[in-house]
Design an enzyme around this catalytic site. Structure first.
Site, PDB file in Angstrom:
ATOM      1  CD  GLU A 141      -4.517  -0.190   9.123  1.00 22.52           C
ATOM      2  OE1 GLU A 141      -3.816  -1.225   9.112  1.00 22.52           O
ATOM      3  OE2 GLU A 141      -5.110   0.241   8.128  1.00 22.52           O
ATOM      4  CD  GLU A 170      -3.370   0.524   1.751  1.00 17.93           C
ATOM      5  OE1 GLU A 170      -3.437  -0.581   2.289  1.00 17.93           O
ATOM      6  OE2 GLU A 170      -4.307   1.336   1.753  1.00 17.93           O
TER       7      GLU A 170
HETATM    8  C1  BGC Z   1      -5.287   2.832   4.676  1.00 14.30           C
HETATM    9  C2  BGC Z   1      -5.841   3.900   5.557  1.00 14.30           C
HETATM   10  C3  BGC Z   1      -6.753   4.709   4.707  1.00 14.30           C
HETATM   11  C4  BGC Z   1      -7.880   3.788   4.445  1.00 14.30           C
HETATM   12  C5  BGC Z   1      -9.053   4.387   3.809  1.00 14.30           C
HETATM   13  C6  BGC Z   1      -6.399   1.948   4.294  1.00 14.30           C
HETATM   14  O1  BGC Z   1      -6.015   0.913   3.520  1.00 14.30           O
HETATM   15  O2  BGC Z   1      -4.250   2.154   5.270  1.00 14.30           O
HETATM   16  O3  BGC Z   1      -5.000   4.484   6.381  1.00 14.30           O
HETATM   17  O4  BGC Z   1      -7.104   5.941   5.174  1.00 14.30           O
HETATM   18  O5  BGC Z   1      -7.450   2.657   3.736  1.00 14.30           O
HETATM   19  O6  BGC Z   1     -10.047   3.577   3.963  1.00 14.30           O
END
Ligand code: BGC
Length: 917
Positions: free
Chosen positions: A769, A500
């Protein structure tokens, strides 16, 4: 004399450091000097392309209450002439002004590739004029695309653009006929480049040319090669990597998102000692060959075969046998712009704390810190021997390394030895997010020193420190700082480890104000915001990630980064230009929300993430804190509109301001009708709903206190936070605003899930997270979404600085020109110490408390003023520097305010003590 912490503090705070050169007795009784002269937030930058750069400087004085009342700036191409004033390119003459920040160059148009020297002096409010500041400079880059004489060149890569290919080496040797006075290289790439000149690296910058919205905005870098090249034979060597340009990006196996071939554009401008000039540019005469880097990918790591190394390949005498000619390509050069953010560099080196064998037999190393970068490998061995390093963040319940949350990212380094003595290797175009590394291929257990952790990050100047009497809170601050370091790699990313690593706007929106406390993040965000405007979708939606690779956007609370982040930069640095520059983009975003909500002003369409990752529960009577997305969307629509009306006023667009003000009132009215009951209950009974509504000012004035009380009751009855990304950054600030500091501290201090300290009890060294990335039973959360290095919840850092340490800028006057120091003691803390390097200089706030008194030590930089709030029931109980406050005429008592005695002060250091009785 023993340097105890207290003594050290006393020495530093009074400006008398043991190592300082002249003592005050050697200095004039009163002095003010100019320090930190900067242009566009940088010290002596080269290769910048601001057409009207902005100056700033800091005043340092040995006395209190120093202000600038006038300044004079001089600019010249000839440094020696600056002080006597002849010849000058531009002078402001004496300007009566307090401004020492964001002062705009208004001289003749700047030319490309020129150095401009400047200096400044100021007049202070005590009738002195300072010496001229030491001469500084800035140097322009290539200001017009026609300045580029070089052509894009590309190695001929395989026709199969999906194939992972070895990184090419590209080189050119050339002869210079005369002695060199100066040399600048302007260079950029499709992909990433690594530069060598005559066998040496001219710079420690990494991941150049950075990640931007390449087709519209591609940065070039400028290097001063004066010391590296000279009369005679020279050579330039460039290694190219896939990077973000053609490498794999996103979670859909996508690659080639910006093009299908990597290439380079470079132009060396040489000025000979006799004043004549020459240029060496990329063209058809350059040659390429395969490098030993067989694969290098941001997510997946690197595969390097040292047996394929080509000694001296970037030196002038190298024979280019077998090297092939590059292809010359025509690409538009209008997208080229000077590097404007801070460079990525190696910023720390960690030694593993342990190398051990895990229960499943893997040999692991532990860096002791979740970090971003790579392992520097030092190894002795046989030709063809292969070392493999696989990186991950955590160990599982049984003590084995856990890779599953990395999803498809391989994070693997394979190094094949050439087998000739000690080999030292670091990867090139990849980075890993990790604390643990599974190592294999060693003949014997390596030493810790052979596997150093090289931490890389956008190299921003440290700007904030926070520490206190509670070690867990200090660890929290450490985790916030490391989360920021690891996720600020040219763009603000969500995470640094899985497939990501994207510039998610929502995460940046909630964290940017904390980030600006920790580091000087002005140019970092300003560069990213440029790409936000470039990538904005035609209908005004702001993409979810910047640079945009998802081609989707418009999510509430995420897209609002378009307004909230520039606003944060304005508040933090007084940067009006960022508001001007982003204005059309902000406007387009508001128009999109307005069109989407129509005449109802309720925004109930579109796709939103909502209060992402909010508290969920298995209780059947309370499944979790889900906040209605329509409520959030309408509230953010209102918030952005409200800020827009302030921004328009600041930019003197008063008609716009009035229109946004009306729009805000309409949304507010609609919000109240739809989401607030007559008795002051919100339709979504969640902490997030309450804090957004209160922050944005969406509940009727008369009900604010009762709505806040309802929210406080909710916090109290849960005993913990229940929000996700959007609510979390607002909960503690709202509690403080309404006087519920005890609850705010309760949330801060909570060690159980969900709480800020819970991850620390599980060994976290960065922000997670999720509130429960590792659950209380030791198992992991859903591996599809479980990063252990995600800064969003680190937004609590802002509250630590502004409330716990009490260090704030005035609500109207930005950038700490007027400072408020208003600490809130609590949580059992006995002392707190914080500082922030503001654009006017360092602000410090320190307090300690015991049963008998509260001591506050405060430092206010030159050319600013402050209001200091001292907690006391009676101002008669307060002293400053051991004397009654009234004995210091420069300190004005403004009155009592909600249990604080409030004093107005000028610059300087102060020690207030409030006795209990
Ligand atoms: C990210 C987040 C992001 C989110 C949005 C994720 O995959 O890691 O930090 O804001 O998606 O839904």
């Amino acid at each position: 004399m023993k340097l105890t912490p207290t003594l050290f503090f006393v020495l530093v705070i009074t400006g008398i450091c043991l190592t300082a050169q002249p003592s005050y007795s050697q200095k004039p009784k009163f002095f003010v000097e100019i320090i930190r002269p900067r242009v566009e937030y940088q010290t002596d930058p080269i290769g910048i392309d601001a057409l009207q750069p902005r100056f700033s400087w800091v005043l340092k004085a040995n006395t209190r209450n120093v202000k600038q009342i006038a300044y004079e700036i001089r600019v010249s191409n000839v440094p020696d002439k600056l002080k006597n004033g002849d010849p000058l390119l531009w002078t402001t003459k004496k300007v009566p002004s307090e401004e020492s920040n964001q002062v705009v160059y208004e001289g003749p148009s700047l030319e490309s590739a020129k150095r401009y020297y400047w200096t400044v002096r100021i007049w202070d409010n005590h009738g002195h004029v300072t010496d001229w500041a030491p001469v500084s400079f800035w140097e322009t880059g290539l200001l017009k695309s026609s300045d580029w004489k070089a052509s894009w060149i590309e190695p001929q890569m395989s026709a199969d653009v999906k194939a992972v290919q070895p990184c090419p080496l590209i080189r050119k040797s050339f002869k210079l006929n005369k002695a060199v006075r100066s040399a600048r290289l302007y260079i950029t790439a499709h992909g990433l480049y690594d530069l060598e000149v005559n066998g040496k690296k001219p710079s420690d910058w990494l991941f150049t040319p950075g990640w931007t919205s390449y087709t519209k905005h591609l940065q070039y870098q400028t290097y001063d090669l004066t010391k590296l090249i000279g009369k005679g034979h020279n050579a330039i060597g460039i290694t190219l990597g896939n990077g973000w340009y053609i490498g794999e990006l996103g979670w859909n196996d996508a690659r080639n998102l910006y093009g299908s071939q990597i290439g380079v554009l470079a132009q060396l401008s040489v000025e000979y000692a006799d004043g004549s000039t020459t240029q060496i540019v990329t063209d058809e005469s350059w040659k390429y060959y395969n490098s030993p880097i067989l694969m290098s990918e941001i997510y997946h790591g690197e595969n390097y075969d040292a047996r394929l190394e080509i000694p001296d390949w970037s030196s002038p005498s190298f024979e280019e046998t077998g090297w092939k000619p590059v292809l010359v390509k025509e690409y538009n050069k209008d997208n080229l712009a000077a590097q404007s953010g801070p460079p990525v560099r190696r910023i720390a080196r960690l030694t593993p704390v342990d190398i051990f064998v895990a229960p499943n037999g893997d040999t692991l190393l532990d860096m002791g810190q979740n970090m971003v970068g790579w392992v520097q490998l030092k190894v002795n061995g046989n030709p063809g021997q292969k070392i493999t390093l696989r990186h991950a963040e955590v160990l599982d319940n049984s003590g084995n390394i856990y890779f599953t949350n990395l999803r498809a990212a391989k994070q693997t380094i394979e190094y094949t030895l050439k087998g000739r003595g000690k080999e030292v290797y670091e990867p090139h175009f990849t980075f890993q997010g990790f604390r643990y590394v599974k190592i294999s291929g060693f003949e014997k257990m390596p030493e810790k020193d052979d596997l150093a952790g090289i931490v890389v990050s956008s190299d921003m100047e440290p700007a904030g420190e926070f520490s206190c009497s509670d070690t867990l809170i200090n660890q929290l601050q450490h985790n916030i700082q490391w989360g920021q370091m690891g996720n600020f790699l040219d763009v603000p990313t969500d995470c640094p480890q899985r497939d990501e690593r994207l510039g998610w706007t929502g995460d940046a929106q909630v964290f940017s104000s904390t980030a600006c406390f920790n580091k000087d993040a002005a140019t970092f965000y300003s560069k990213w915001l440029k790409d936000m405007a470039f990538d904005q979708l035609p209908d005004g939606r702001i993409p979810h990630v910047i640079p945009d690779i998802l081609k989707n956007g418009g999510a509430t609370g995420w897209a609002d980064a378009a307004i909230i982040v520039p606003w944060t930069l304005y508040r933090q640095y007084g940067d009006k230009r960022i508001l001007e520059r982003q204005y059309e983009s902000m406007k387009a975003w508001i128009t999109y929300m307005k069109n989407s909500s129509g005449s109802s002003f309720i925004w109930n369409s579109g796709e939103h993430f909502g209060d992402w990752l909010a508290f969920a529960s298995t209780r059947s009577d309370y499944p979790g804190a889900t906040t209605d997305k329509d409520l959030i969307a309408t509230a953010y629509f209102a918030w952005s509109t409200k800020l827009m009306s302030l921004i328009a006023d600041i930019l003197e667009k008063h008609e716009d301001a009035a229109a946004y003000h009306d729009l805000f009132n309409n949304i507010k009215g609609a919000f109240q009708k739809e989401f607030v009951t007559p008795n002051g209950r919100l339709s979504s009974n969640t902490q997030t709903a309450y804090v957004i509504a209160l922050t944005v000012g969406l509940v009727p004035e008369l009900q604010r206190d009762s709505v806040a009380a309802r929210f406080a009751r909710d916090v109290k009855s849960f005993g913990h936070i229940t929000t996700g990304f959007l609510g979390a950054s607002l909960v503690n600030p709202v509690l403080s605003e309404f006087g519920y500091n005890d609850l705010a501290y309760m949330l801060l201090m909570r060690k159980e899930y969900p709480g800020y300290l819970y991850p620390i009890t599980k060994g976290a060294t960065t922000i997670w997270e999720r509130w429960d990335g590792i659950k209380p039973d030791g198992s992991f959360q859903d591996p599809g979404m479980n990063s252990f290095n995600h800064y969003a919840y680190g937004a609590i850092g802002h509250w630590l600085y502004t409330q716990v340490a009490g260090l704030q800028t005035d609500p109207i006057i930005p950038a700490y020109k007027k400072i408020i120091i208003r600490p809130v003691a609590g949580g059992g803390l006995t002392w707190v110490r914080a500082s922030h390097e503001s654009i006017y200089g360092q602000v410090k706030s320190e307090w300690k408390t015991d049963k008998t008194e509260m001591t506050m030590k405060v430092s206010i930089p030159g050319n600013t003023t402050a209001e200091i709030y001292v907690k006391t029931k009676d101002s008669q109980l307060v002293t400053e520097s051991g004397k009654p406050v009234s004995a210091s005429p420069e300190i004005k008592f403004l009155g009592m305010d909600r249990g604080y005695a409030v004093y107005s002060v000028g610059s300087g250091t102060y020690e207030f003590i409030a006795k209990e009785s």
